[in-house]
Design a protein around this motif. Structure first.
Motif, PDB file in Angstrom:
ATOM      1  N   LEU A 105       0.821  -1.178  -0.110  1.00 56.66           N
ATOM      2  CA  LEU A 105       0.035   0.064   0.051  1.00 56.66           C
ATOM      3  C   LEU A 105       0.902   1.275  -0.142  1.00 56.66           C
ATOM      4  N   ARG A 107      -0.522   4.153   0.672  1.00 57.47           N
ATOM      5  CA  ARG A 107      -1.058   5.477   1.402  1.00 57.47           C
ATOM      6  C   ARG A 107      -1.158   5.039   2.867  1.00 57.47           C
ATOM      7  N   LYS A 108      -1.198   5.960   3.783  1.00 59.47           N
ATOM      8  CA  LYS A 108      -1.100   5.507   5.162  1.00 59.47           C
ATOM      9  C   LYS A 108      -2.769   5.811   5.465  1.00 59.47           C
ATOM     10  N   ARG A 109      -3.049   4.896   6.711  1.00 59.82           N
ATOM     11  CA  ARG A 109      -4.341   4.934   7.047  1.00 59.82           C
ATOM     12  C   ARG A 109      -4.599   5.935   8.002  1.00 59.82           C
ATOM     13  N   LYS A 110      -5.506   6.798   8.176  1.00 63.96           N
ATOM     14  CA  LYS A 110      -5.666   7.781   8.935  1.00 63.96           C
ATOM     15  C   LYS A 110      -6.582   7.320  10.253  1.00 63.96           C
ATOM     16  N   SER A 111      -6.162   7.325  11.442  1.00 67.58           N
ATOM     17  CA  SER A 111      -7.073   6.888  12.540  1.00 67.58           C
ATOM     18  C   SER A 111      -7.785   8.221  13.101  1.00 67.58           C
TER      19      SER A 111
END
Length: 126
Positions: A105, A107-111
């Motif tokens: 992946l 993109r980083k996941r936003k928490s």
């Protein structure tokens, strides 16, 4: 041809009206459909060499995200480049036929808890 045309030919054949011409048309209509050719899977040159000896692939870095995962690569761990870092990925049977890039992946996941956590830390310091 349309299914209705096929039915008309079969009806004529059954009634014996058209004879040989109906038989010829019926054979043309019931012939198997042509086989659709597909493109072969793309494999980068260095991965193609590894195809013969999959042990060479273990813990290798792969920059070719567009290469297809082959069955010979199952149960090996590779590092796939996502544009910034190398991401470790274990190849399983379910990944065969997909591209390497699908599993790295970019993109980083936003928490959603991050802004609240920062506010709570600031309040505790005061």
């Amino acid at each position: 041809m349309r299914p209705t045309d096929l039915l008309r030919v079969l009806n004529k054949q059954f009634l014996g009206i058209a004879g040989d011409t109906a038989n010829a048309v019926a054979k043309k209509l019931t012939s198997p459909p042509p086989i659709v050719s597909r493109k072969p899977a793309f494999i980068d040159a260095f991965l193609y060499k590894m195809k013969k000896n999959p042990e060479l692939l273990k813990n290798k870095s792969i920059w070719s995200r567009r290469s297809t995962i082959l069955p010979e690569f199952v149960d090996s761990q590779v590092k796939i480049y996502n544009g910034k870092t190398m991401i470790r990925c274990k190849i399983t049977e379910g990944k065969v036929g997909h591209k390497f890039g699908e599993f790295a992946l970019t993109r980083k996941r936003k928490s959603r808890d991050q802004p609240n956590a920062k506010v709570k830390q600031l309040k505790k310091k005061k």
